[in-house]
Design a protein around this motif. Structure first.
Motif, PDB file in Angstrom:
ATOM      1  N   ARG A 131     -17.656  -4.704 -11.821  1.00  0.00           N
ATOM      2  CA  ARG A 131     -17.029  -3.652 -12.636  1.00  0.00           C
ATOM      3  C   ARG A 131     -16.072  -2.858 -11.762  1.00  0.00           C
ATOM      4  NH1 ARG A 131     -19.411  -1.286 -17.145  1.00  0.00           N
ATOM      5  NH2 ARG A 131     -19.400   0.785 -16.183  1.00  0.00           N
ATOM      6  N   LEU A 132     -14.819  -2.783 -12.184  1.00  0.00           N
ATOM      7  CA  LEU A 132     -13.788  -2.054 -11.456  1.00  0.00           C
ATOM      8  C   LEU A 132     -13.423  -0.790 -12.221  1.00  0.00           C
ATOM      9  CD1 LEU A 132     -11.318  -4.981 -10.629  1.00  0.00           C
ATOM     10  CD2 LEU A 132     -13.253  -4.180  -9.251  1.00  0.00           C
ATOM     11  N   ARG A 133     -13.544   0.356 -11.570  1.00  0.00           N
ATOM     12  CA  ARG A 133     -13.116   1.595 -12.224  1.00  0.00           C
ATOM     13  C   ARG A 133     -11.609   1.594 -12.382  1.00  0.00           C
ATOM     14  NH1 ARG A 133     -11.202   6.899 -10.659  1.00  0.00           N
ATOM     15  NH2 ARG A 133     -11.149   6.136  -8.506  1.00  0.00           N
ATOM     16  N   ILE A 134     -11.149   1.825 -13.579  1.00  0.00           N
ATOM     17  CA  ILE A 134      -9.728   2.009 -13.856  1.00  0.00           C
ATOM     18  C   ILE A 134      -9.529   3.491 -14.121  1.00  0.00           C
ATOM     19  CG2 ILE A 134      -7.759   1.347 -15.248  1.00  0.00           C
ATOM     20  CD1 ILE A 134      -9.105  -0.919 -13.574  1.00  0.00           C
ATOM     21  N   PRO A 135      -8.937   4.216 -13.166  1.00  0.00           N
ATOM     22  CA  PRO A 135      -8.791   5.666 -13.334  1.00  0.00           C
ATOM     23  C   PRO A 135      -8.088   6.006 -14.640  1.00  0.00           C
ATOM     24  CG  PRO A 135      -8.189   4.988 -11.110  1.00  0.00           C
ATOM     25  CD  PRO A 135      -8.352   3.740 -11.908  1.00  0.00           C
ATOM     26  N   ALA A 136      -8.424   7.143 -15.192  1.00  0.00           N
ATOM     27  CA  ALA A 136      -7.863   7.542 -16.485  1.00  0.00           C
ATOM     28  C   ALA A 136      -6.344   7.626 -16.448  1.00  0.00           C
ATOM     29  CB  ALA A 136      -8.470   8.880 -16.919  1.00  0.00           C
ATOM     30  N   TRP A 137      -5.764   7.885 -15.280  1.00  0.00           N
ATOM     31  CA  TRP A 137      -4.307   8.006 -15.180  1.00  0.00           C
ATOM     32  C   TRP A 137      -3.588   6.661 -15.135  1.00  0.00           C
ATOM     33  CZ3 TRP A 137      -3.520   5.449 -10.728  1.00  0.00           C
ATOM     34  CH2 TRP A 137      -4.460   5.560  -9.698  1.00  0.00           C
ATOM     35  N   SER A 138      -4.284   5.561 -14.921  1.00  0.00           N
ATOM     36  CA  SER A 138      -3.635   4.246 -14.808  1.00  0.00           C
ATOM     37  C   SER A 138      -3.492   3.630 -16.197  1.00  0.00           C
ATOM     38  CB  SER A 138      -4.443   3.324 -13.898  1.00  0.00           C
ATOM     39  OG  SER A 138      -3.779   2.096 -13.709  1.00  0.00           O
ATOM     40  N   LYS A 139      -2.296   3.753 -16.777  1.00  0.00           N
ATOM     41  CA  LYS A 139      -2.078   3.313 -18.157  1.00  0.00           C
ATOM     42  C   LYS A 139      -1.717   1.830 -18.243  1.00  0.00           C
ATOM     43  CE  LYS A 139      -2.823   7.483 -19.497  1.00  0.00           C
ATOM     44  NZ  LYS A 139      -4.156   7.815 -20.049  1.00  0.00           N
ATOM     45  N   GLU A 140      -1.131   1.276 -17.191  1.00  0.00           N
ATOM     46  CA  GLU A 140      -0.784  -0.143 -17.175  1.00  0.00           C
ATOM     47  C   GLU A 140      -1.422  -0.761 -15.935  1.00  0.00           C
ATOM     48  OE1 GLU A 140       3.398  -0.741 -17.453  1.00  0.00           O
ATOM     49  OE2 GLU A 140       3.591   0.364 -19.357  1.00  0.00           O
ATOM     50  N   THR A 141      -2.509  -1.466 -16.123  1.00  0.00           N
ATOM     51  CA  THR A 141      -3.291  -2.015 -15.022  1.00  0.00           C
ATOM     52  C   THR A 141      -3.324  -3.535 -15.131  1.00  0.00           C
ATOM     53  OG1 THR A 141      -4.691  -0.035 -15.011  1.00  0.00           O
ATOM     54  CG2 THR A 141      -5.543  -1.994 -13.888  1.00  0.00           C
ATOM     55  N   LYS A 142      -3.183  -4.195 -14.008  1.00  0.00           N
ATOM     56  CA  LYS A 142      -3.259  -5.652 -13.996  1.00  0.00           C
ATOM     57  C   LYS A 142      -4.301  -6.096 -12.982  1.00  0.00           C
ATOM     58  CE  LYS A 142       1.531  -6.499 -15.398  1.00  0.00           C
ATOM     59  NZ  LYS A 142       2.836  -7.150 -15.037  1.00  0.00           N
ATOM     60  N   VAL A 143      -5.056  -7.140 -13.371  1.00  0.00           N
ATOM     61  CA  VAL A 143      -6.101  -7.681 -12.509  1.00  0.00           C
ATOM     62  C   VAL A 143      -5.976  -9.195 -12.486  1.00  0.00           C
ATOM     63  CG1 VAL A 143      -8.591  -7.868 -12.106  1.00  0.00           C
ATOM     64  CG2 VAL A 143      -7.646  -5.761 -13.072  1.00  0.00           C
ATOM     65  N   TRP A 144      -6.018  -9.756 -11.275  1.00  0.00           N
ATOM     66  CA  TRP A 144      -6.021 -11.199 -11.110  1.00  0.00           C
ATOM     67  C   TRP A 144      -7.312 -11.619 -10.406  1.00  0.00           C
ATOM     68  CZ3 TRP A 144      -1.953  -8.016 -10.349  1.00  0.00           C
ATOM     69  CH2 TRP A 144      -0.753  -8.287 -11.001  1.00  0.00           C
ATOM     70  N   VAL A 145      -7.860 -12.750 -10.797  1.00  0.00           N
ATOM     71  CA  VAL A 145      -8.995 -13.355 -10.108  1.00  0.00           C
ATOM     72  C   VAL A 145      -8.522 -14.697  -9.575  1.00  0.00           C
ATOM     73  CG1 VAL A 145     -11.350 -14.225 -10.287  1.00  0.00           C
ATOM     74  CG2 VAL A 145     -10.671 -12.190 -11.575  1.00  0.00           C
ATOM     75  N   ASN A 146      -8.553 -14.833  -8.258  1.00  0.00           N
ATOM     76  CA  ASN A 146      -8.052 -16.052  -7.608  1.00  0.00           C
ATOM     77  C   ASN A 146      -6.649 -16.406  -8.113  1.00  0.00           C
ATOM     78  OD1 ASN A 146     -10.446 -16.264  -6.150  1.00  0.00           O
ATOM     79  ND2 ASN A 146     -11.423 -17.506  -7.742  1.00  0.00           N
ATOM     80  N   ASP A 147      -5.789 -15.354  -8.173  1.00  0.00           N
ATOM     81  CA  ASP A 147      -4.373 -15.476  -8.551  1.00  0.00           C
ATOM     82  C   ASP A 147      -4.144 -15.856 -10.007  1.00  0.00           C
ATOM     83  OD1 ASP A 147      -3.431 -14.775  -6.021  1.00  0.00           O
ATOM     84  OD2 ASP A 147      -3.697 -16.823  -5.294  1.00  0.00           O
ATOM     85  N   ARG A 148      -5.166 -15.773 -10.823  1.00  0.00           N
ATOM     86  CA  ARG A 148      -5.000 -15.989 -12.262  1.00  0.00           C
ATOM     87  C   ARG A 148      -5.226 -14.661 -12.972  1.00  0.00           C
ATOM     88  NH1 ARG A 148      -8.073 -21.122 -14.646  1.00  0.00           N
ATOM     89  NH2 ARG A 148      -6.831 -20.382 -16.417  1.00  0.00           N
ATOM     90  N   LEU A 149      -4.284 -14.286 -13.845  1.00  0.00           N
ATOM     91  CA  LEU A 149      -4.388 -13.017 -14.557  1.00  0.00           C
ATOM     92  C   LEU A 149      -5.689 -12.975 -15.338  1.00  0.00           C
ATOM     93  CD1 LEU A 149      -2.651 -10.469 -14.903  1.00  0.00           C
ATOM     94  CD2 LEU A 149      -1.809 -11.446 -17.045  1.00  0.00           C
ATOM     95  N   SER A 150      -6.431 -11.907 -15.147  1.00  0.00           N
ATOM     96  CA  SER A 150      -7.758 -11.801 -15.744  1.00  0.00           C
ATOM     97  C   SER A 150      -7.690 -11.206 -17.147  1.00  0.00           C
ATOM     98  CB  SER A 150      -8.655 -10.929 -14.870  1.00  0.00           C
ATOM     99  OG  SER A 150      -9.895 -10.676 -15.501  1.00  0.00           O
ATOM    100  N   THR A 151      -8.623 -11.602 -17.974  1.00  0.00           N
ATOM    101  CA  THR A 151      -8.795 -11.016 -19.314  1.00  0.00           C
ATOM    102  C   THR A 151     -10.073 -10.181 -19.329  1.00  0.00           C
ATOM    103  OG1 THR A 151      -9.932 -13.023 -20.064  1.00  0.00           O
ATOM    104  CG2 THR A 151      -7.558 -12.873 -20.459  1.00  0.00           C
ATOM    105  N   ALA A 152     -10.267  -9.433 -18.263  1.00  0.00           N
ATOM    106  CA  ALA A 152     -11.475  -8.626 -18.146  1.00  0.00           C
ATOM    107  C   ALA A 152     -11.602  -7.661 -19.321  1.00  0.00           C
ATOM    108  CB  ALA A 152     -11.448  -7.843 -16.841  1.00  0.00           C
ATOM    109  N   VAL A 153     -12.840  -7.383 -19.677  1.00  0.00           N
ATOM    110  CA  VAL A 153     -13.134  -6.509 -20.807  1.00  0.00           C
ATOM    111  C   VAL A 153     -13.156  -5.058 -20.342  1.00  0.00           C
ATOM    112  CG1 VAL A 153     -14.824  -5.944 -22.592  1.00  0.00           C
ATOM    113  CG2 VAL A 153     -14.471  -8.327 -21.913  1.00  0.00           C
ATOM    114  N   ASP A 154     -12.415  -4.206 -21.029  1.00  0.00           N
ATOM    115  CA  ASP A 154     -12.388  -2.780 -20.720  1.00  0.00           C
ATOM    116  C   ASP A 154     -13.586  -2.112 -21.381  1.00  0.00           C
ATOM    117  OD1 ASP A 154     -11.906  -0.138 -20.242  1.00  0.00           O
ATOM    118  OD2 ASP A 154      -9.869  -0.133 -21.001  1.00  0.00           O
ATOM    119  N   GLU A 155     -14.520  -1.627 -20.569  1.00  0.00           N
ATOM    120  CA  GLU A 155     -15.719  -0.968 -21.073  1.00  0.00           C
ATOM    121  C   GLU A 155     -15.819   0.426 -20.478  1.00  0.00           C
ATOM    122  OE1 GLU A 155     -18.673  -4.849 -21.586  1.00  0.00           O
ATOM    123  OE2 GLU A 155     -18.855  -3.573 -19.808  1.00  0.00           O
ATOM    124  N   ASP A 156     -15.508   1.425 -21.274  1.00  0.00           N
ATOM    125  CA  ASP A 156     -15.671   2.818 -20.865  1.00  0.00           C
ATOM    126  C   ASP A 156     -14.991   3.123 -19.537  1.00  0.00           C
ATOM    127  OD1 ASP A 156     -17.259   3.292 -23.135  1.00  0.00           O
ATOM    128  OD2 ASP A 156     -19.028   2.516 -22.112  1.00  0.00           O
TER     129      ASP A 156
END
Length: 626
Positions: A466-491
């Motif tokens: 679980r990665l905290r996405i600070p409230a101020w970060s409106k456009e966030t990108k995450v890659w896993v092993n250089d592939r763009l992730s479709t991680a689920v945003d939970e709270d």
């Protein structure tokens, strides 16, 4: 010695998480637990090392101990007895961070000095026998107890635990000789004295003696008496409005004392961990939210003249004795308790703002001094000596939050790991299947917006990150092993549940575009931020005079373009060139100008000249619009 826990290189510090919590086990109520070890690199590691050398080891311990000697037990109103415990608990954290023979000897000497001055009836303090329980006496006993318990957790020294128990027993006996009501003793509607709740709960956890749990419950019941602070009954009332303003600001009838109030709530959370009573937890959560909503400013702290005052909407004004560092420290500690308990993002967000701005801004860059108050506009000045002790309360307390924060960066959950803060280094945790899990962060955050996280496990295993996405970060990108992730945003967390293997990497890009904060009123004020960092002007940069009317130029999306300036001025950690429209005072609008801003922690942070700095920018009042 504990050298196996620590490896030190230039710019690299290995931290044993053992020091951040007692070795007596994680509470079953807590969602998060701490890593086994962690390393911290970069500027934060440098600040920790500076504090270790120039504040912790530099302290004259004998001066702290002398006040407890029999010939010096003459006090009737001052608070000399707090300094030993505040410095000592900071020093224990520092020792667990970086064990050394020199600090080990200092700690042992400090404990010995306390124990040899314990009276036959168990008292440790500096108050005259006829004035026990008055003013700051119980508050000082609290800090002695906290220090002794911290040393017991470090060394498992039974005689030290016995001394802490005798000190608690003495307090209970002294109360029994009076009316037995703690909240009428000392200052601030009994909050200073009854904050002893925290070590009493910790003592019960270590001894199992029910009398301490009973005493803790008695303290909380007394809070709700008409003369008490009513910390549960008034938990849904604004902290600045719970009582009428007193005739004397620093007095027993003052019910808005920020530091002492939060200290009581820290103890109430410990009592919740022991009893599971939801009323206790709910009171702390409600009060924390009220403090955040009504008091905490953009630098992450608050309080005027050490009291809550409804300060959030007033933060752009000149505020008397703003942001006491003891308030900042306790706000971070209380938020950390709630983060550990619940795992919720808002507590991590609050800690991060306070750490990078108010806390680091109060600390001199070499760690030797701490400002007692830190305005948002004005000067940073060293705190004055208190009680003839050679230091003040904030210099003793500041390192407690400094050494606490890094341990909350990467924490364990039952289903995996949770990253709350992005600090360069490595973290040793345990996977759900109990195998060693090393997590390595490579980043220059918060100067940069990229974080690379490497996960190392010997055997592939399914768990969540679980990665905290600070409230101020409106456009966030995450890659896993250089592939763009479709991680689920939970709270406020991006959760990635998959089979992780050795060498897997996560790359995180946070949105750190410059943004504008505003306070609408007469006049309107504007401030600029980048990620968690408050930006300020410093008169060492030159440019138009501080206080000039400047309006930032926004891009089409409403953000403030920031041009990074690398290495231009050695006094600042971060600095940016920003385009503003100045007020021309003529018929025609003025041409844009470039003004240099730096991080708030660096602004005005200079030991000799104490330059002026400015955070909030007043805007013109337009008669056509008002």
């Amino acid at each position: 010695m504990m050298r196996s826990f620590v490896h030190i290189q230039k710019g690299l510090l290995l931290v044993s998480c053992f020091f951040f919590f007692c070795a007596r086990g994680q509470s079953p109520n807590d969602v998060l637990s701490l890593p086994a070890t962690l390393t911290i690199k970069g500027i934060i590691g440098e600040r920790l090392d500076g504090s270790y050398q120039n504040r912790i080891l530099a302290q004259d311990v004998d001066r702290l101990v002398d006040v407890f000697k029999p010939e010096n037990r003459k006090e009737t109103r001052m608070w000399q007895s707090e300094f030993w415990g505040k410095w000592f608990t900071s020093a224990v954290l520092a020792y667990r961070y970086k064990p050394s023979d020199s600090l080990a000897q200092v700690l042992a000497h400090a404990v010995h000095g306390l124990l040899v001055n314990q009276t036959s009836d168990g008292y440790i303090g500096n108050y005259d026998a006829s004035h026990r329980l008055e003013q700051w006496d119980v508050w000082g006993r609290k800090y002695c107890m906290l220090g002794l318990l911290a040393y017991y957790d470090l060394k498992n020294d039974k005689k030290v635990l016995k001394a802490a128990a005798r000190l608690a027993d003495n307090l209970m006996d002294d109360l029994a000789k009076t009316d037995g009501i703690l909240v009428t003793k000392g200052n601030y509607r009994g909050m200073a004295a009854s904050s002893v709740l925290e070590p009493i709960c910790l003592l019960y956890k270590r001894t199992g003696q029910k009398k301490y749990l009973d005493f803790a419950e008695t303290i909380v019941r007394q809070w709700e008496n008409p003369q008490g602070p009513q910390l549960i009954g008034k938990s849904k009332i604004d902290v600045a409005k719970r009582f009428s303003k007193p005739k004397e600001w620093y007095s027993w009838e003052q019910g808005h004392k920020a530091y002492e109030m939060m200290s009581c709530y820290e103890g109430l959370l410990e009592l919740y961990r022991l009893t599971g009573k939801e009323t206790y937890k709910n009171a702390v959560i409600a009060t924390w939210q009220n403090i955040y909503d009504t008091e905490i400013n953009i630098a992450g702290s608050g309080a005027s003249t050490e009291m809550w005052f409804g300060g959030r909407p007033l933060q752009a004004f000149p505020v008397h004795h703003y942001q006491e560092t003891c308030v900042t420290v306790t706000w971070i500690k209380l938020s950390a308790q709630l983060l550990r308990l619940t795992g919720e993002r808002k507590y991590a967000d609050a800690m991060e703002y306070a750490f990078y701005n108010a806390l680091l801004g109060a600390m001199s860059k070499n760690g030797a001094q701490w400002a007692k108050y830190t305005p948002l506009t004005g000067q940073r000045l060293p705190g004055s000596e208190q009680c003839g002790m050679g230091l003040n309360c904030c210099e003793a307390s500041g390192p407690r939050a400094l050494f606490l924060f890094p341990a909350y960066a990467a924490m364990q959950r039952k289903d995996g790991v949770q990253l709350n803060f992005y600090l360069a280094g490595s973290y040793q945790l345990e996977s759900p299947k109990k195998q060693k899990l090393n997590l390595i962060q490579s980043t220059d955050y918060p100067r940069r917006n990229e974080i690379t996280i490497q996960i190392d496990v010997e055997q592939s295993e399914q768990f969540s990150v679980r990665l905290r996405i600070p409230a101020w970060s409106k456009e966030t990108k995450v890659w896993v092993n250089d592939r763009l992730s479709t991680a689920v945003d939970e709270d406020g967390f991006l959760t990635m549940s998959r089979s992780w293997k050795k060498g897997d990497k996560i790359r995180l890009n946070l949105d750190m575009r410059g943004r504008m904060e505003r306070i609408d009123g007469l006049p309107t004020y504007l401030a600029l931020m980048r990620g968690p960092i408050v930006l300020s002007r410093d008169d060492r940069f030159g440019g138009p005079p501080l206080g000039s009317i400047l309006q930032p130029i926004l891009d089409r999306d409403g953000y403030v373009p920031l041009d990074t300036m690398a290495g231009e001025k050695s006094f600042s950690w971060m600095q940016y060139a920003v385009r503003f429209i100045p007020e021309s005072y003529t018929e025609q609008a003025a041409d844009p100008i470039t003004v240099v801003l730096c991080d708030y922690a660096s602004a005005g942070n200079e030991d000799i000249q104490h330059p002026f700095f400015q955070t909030w920018f007043p805007q013109l009042l337009d008669g056509r619009k008002e």
